[in-house]
Design an enzyme around this catalytic site. Structure first.
Site, PDB file in Angstrom:
ATOM      1  N   ASP A 124     -12.683  13.985 -13.996  1.00 54.19           N
ATOM      2  CA  ASP A 124     -13.034  12.558 -13.990  1.00 54.19           C
ATOM      3  C   ASP A 124     -13.709  12.047 -15.263  1.00 54.19           C
ATOM      4  OD1 ASP A 124     -15.686  13.545 -13.696  1.00 54.19           O
ATOM      5  OD2 ASP A 124     -15.574  13.419 -11.514  1.00 54.19           O
ATOM      6  N   HIS A 139      -9.974  22.117 -15.959  1.00 57.53           N
ATOM      7  CA  HIS A 139      -8.772  21.612 -15.284  1.00 57.53           C
ATOM      8  C   HIS A 139      -8.210  20.345 -15.923  1.00 57.53           C
ATOM      9  CE1 HIS A 139     -10.066  23.986 -11.426  1.00 57.53           C
ATOM     10  NE2 HIS A 139      -9.575  24.758 -12.370  1.00 57.53           N
ATOM     11  N   CYS A 150       6.853  19.815 -23.819  1.00 61.48           N
ATOM     12  CA  CYS A 150       6.309  20.466 -25.026  1.00 61.48           C
ATOM     13  C   CYS A 150       4.775  20.465 -25.030  1.00 61.48           C
ATOM     14  CB  CYS A 150       6.849  19.809 -26.295  1.00 61.48           C
ATOM     15  SG  CYS A 150       6.214  18.154 -26.606  1.00 61.48           S
TER      16      CYS A 150
HETATM   17  P1  OAD Z   1     -14.271  21.391  -3.370  1.00 62.23           P
HETATM   18  O1  OAD Z   1     -13.854  20.117  -2.727  1.00 62.23           O
HETATM   19  O2  OAD Z   1     -13.532  22.620  -2.993  1.00 62.23           O
HETATM   20  O3  OAD Z   1     -15.812  21.671  -3.092  1.00 62.23           O
HETATM   21  C1  OAD Z   1     -16.763  20.688  -3.294  1.00 62.23           C
HETATM   22  C2  OAD Z   1     -18.119  21.305  -3.005  1.00 62.23           C
HETATM   23  O4  OAD Z   1     -19.117  20.340  -3.288  1.00 62.23           O
HETATM   24  C3  OAD Z   1     -18.325  21.752  -1.558  1.00 62.23           C
HETATM   25  O5  OAD Z   1     -18.826  23.077  -1.535  1.00 62.23           O
HETATM   26  C4  OAD Z   1     -19.374  20.757  -1.021  1.00 62.23           C
HETATM   27  O6  OAD Z   1     -20.252  21.367  -0.083  1.00 62.23           O
HETATM   28  C5  OAD Z   1     -20.117  20.405  -2.295  1.00 62.23           C
HETATM   29  N1  OAD Z   1     -20.789  19.095  -2.277  1.00 62.23           N
HETATM   30  C6  OAD Z   1     -20.465  17.966  -1.582  1.00 62.23           C
HETATM   31  N2  OAD Z   1     -21.316  16.966  -1.871  1.00 62.23           N
HETATM   32  C7  OAD Z   1     -22.197  17.456  -2.789  1.00 62.23           C
HETATM   33  C8  OAD Z   1     -23.313  16.905  -3.490  1.00 62.23           C
HETATM   34  N3  OAD Z   1     -23.691  15.647  -3.314  1.00 62.23           N
HETATM   35  N4  OAD Z   1     -24.001  17.714  -4.344  1.00 62.23           N
HETATM   36  C9  OAD Z   1     -23.624  19.012  -4.535  1.00 62.23           C
HETATM   37  N5  OAD Z   1     -22.572  19.578  -3.907  1.00 62.23           N
HETATM   38  C10 OAD Z   1     -21.867  18.818  -3.043  1.00 62.23           C
HETATM   39  O7  OAD Z   1     -14.221  21.136  -4.954  1.00 62.23           O
HETATM   40  P2  OAD Z   1     -14.138  22.194  -6.135  1.00 62.23           P
HETATM   41  O8  OAD Z   1     -14.922  23.413  -5.840  1.00 62.23           O
HETATM   42  O9  OAD Z   1     -14.440  21.455  -7.376  1.00 62.23           O
HETATM   43  O10 OAD Z   1      -8.358  22.031  -8.733  1.00 62.23           O
HETATM   44  O11 OAD Z   1     -12.600  22.550  -6.126  1.00 62.23           O
HETATM   45  C11 OAD Z   1     -12.086  23.395  -7.099  1.00 62.23           C
HETATM   46  C12 OAD Z   1     -10.695  22.962  -7.474  1.00 62.23           C
HETATM   47  O12 OAD Z   1      -9.879  22.872  -6.295  1.00 62.23           O
HETATM   48  C13 OAD Z   1     -10.598  21.575  -8.083  1.00 62.23           C
HETATM   49  O13 OAD Z   1     -10.910  21.539  -9.467  1.00 62.23           O
HETATM   50  C14 OAD Z   1      -9.164  21.231  -7.849  1.00 62.23           C
HETATM   51  C15 OAD Z   1      -9.044  21.678  -6.407  1.00 62.23           C
HETATM   52  O14 OAD Z   1      -7.778  21.978  -5.954  1.00 62.23           O
HETATM   53  C16 OAD Z   1      -7.268  21.524  -9.321  1.00 62.23           C
HETATM   54  O15 OAD Z   1      -6.888  20.387  -9.098  1.00 62.23           O
HETATM   55  C17 OAD Z   1      -6.583  22.466 -10.251  1.00 62.23           C
END
Ligand code: OAD
Length: 272
Positions: A124, A139, A150
């Site tokens: 973002d 990512h 390409c």
């Molecule tokens: P997730 O949606 O898997 O996890 C988000 C995490 O943030 C969860 O563990 C929530 O508990 C936590 N959370 C929610 N609100 C919060 C807050 N206010 N403060 C702190 N934590 C909070 O997202 P990611 O771990 O980023 O990949 O997912 C990893 C990747 O999976 C993403 O980059 C994306 C996705 O598929 C691609 O698109 C390649």
């Protein structure tokens, strides 16, 4: 057990138990003040308080949308219009949100260590907007476009009409968002930078990530194995929680500003 006898290994912090939390924050601030290199991994939860939906969990994007239809190369080749409509919707959403106090706190934190590496899975651009300078975007970035053939990166924010997807001027390939899709490799230089920082960090924070998507999820473990203090900030437990030296059951937008002010207070009282 009294508050003075906090265990050394797993320390679970809960914002509701304020006195216990103070002891943990004090101890963490002490460790931070002796750390030269701080590395951070952020995930979707970091931007949740800005209004960007996360992927997993009850309201996560992957509950409503199918990743296999939207976030991989085969899907794009089969139905580029649908994929672009989805990314335009997300672009529009992300262009309307602003960094939250957690992003601002991390931007400030960059000035508090000799070496600081911010690694994010988020696309973002909110860390940039908040003023962070050294960012490894694992990512990609949703605001950029590239050629699907390409890989040439296009300069500037170009709006894409899903009915008239432009072709690359160099090779004729279809233009796509510059984000990593399932099944794709991460940029080699960015990934090596992230591995290096994780191995060399004295303290590593995992913030707002479910820690299930690799290789990002292996970075905190790598840091811990290399001797770093591992800190996790997340309202929900993850596969990392039991490995962490400090776990704060908290929202990053609330907790990080508190942590930075506790840290600065300590520095000031030392200098006084
Ligand atoms: P997730 O949606 O898997 O996890 C988000 C995490 O943030 C969860 O563990 C929530 O508990 C936590 N959370 C929610 N609100 C919060 C807050 N206010 N403060 C702190 N934590 C909070 O997202 P990611 O771990 O980023 O990949 O997912 C990893 C990747 O999976 C993403 O980059 C994306 C996705 O598929 C691609 O698109 C390649």
């Amino acid at each position: 057990m009294g508050f003075g006898e906090v265990p050394n290994n797993i320390i679970v912090g809960n914002l509701r138990s304020a006195a216990y939390l103070d002891v943990m924050v004090d101890r963490l601030v002490e460790i931070m003040s002796h750390s030269r290199h701080c590395a951070i991994l952020t995930g979707a939860g970091m931007s949740a308080e800005s209004g960007v939906p996360t992927f997993r969990g009850a309201d996560g994007l992957w509950q409503k949308f199918k990743a296999e239809e939207l976030a991989n190369m085969d899907a794009f080749m089969a139905n580029p219009k649908l994929v672009w409509e989805w990314y335009n919707w997300r672009r529009d959403l992300m262009s309307k949100v602003e960094p939250n106090p957690g992003h601002l706190a991390l931007a400030e934190m960059e000035n508090l260590f000799e070496r600081f590496t911010l690694i994010t899975q988020n696309i973002d651009g909110l860390h940039h907007e908040a003023g962070s300078r050294e960012i490894l975007e694992l990512h990609g970035n949703i605001h950029r476009n590239k050629c699907s053939k390409c890989n040439r990166i296009l300069s500037g924010d170009i709006e894409i009409d899903p009915d008239r997807i432009p072709a690359c001027e160099t090779c004729g390939g279809r233009i796509r968002p510059d984000v990593v899709w399932f099944g794709e490799m991460l940029d080699n230089d960015i990934l090596s930078g992230a591995f290096r920082a994780s191995e060399e960090a004295d303290i590593f924070f995992s913030i707002g990530t479910s820690a299930v998507v690799h290789p990002a999820a292996s970075l905190p473990m790598m840091a811990k194995q290399s001797g770093a203090t591992l800190v996790e900030i997340n309202p929900d437990r993850t596969p990392l929680t039991d490995l962490a030296d400090f776990y704060f059951e908290a929202r990053s937008g609330e907790f990080l500003p508190e942590l930075i002010s506790a840290y600065k207070e300590r520095l000031e009282s030392r200098e006084a």
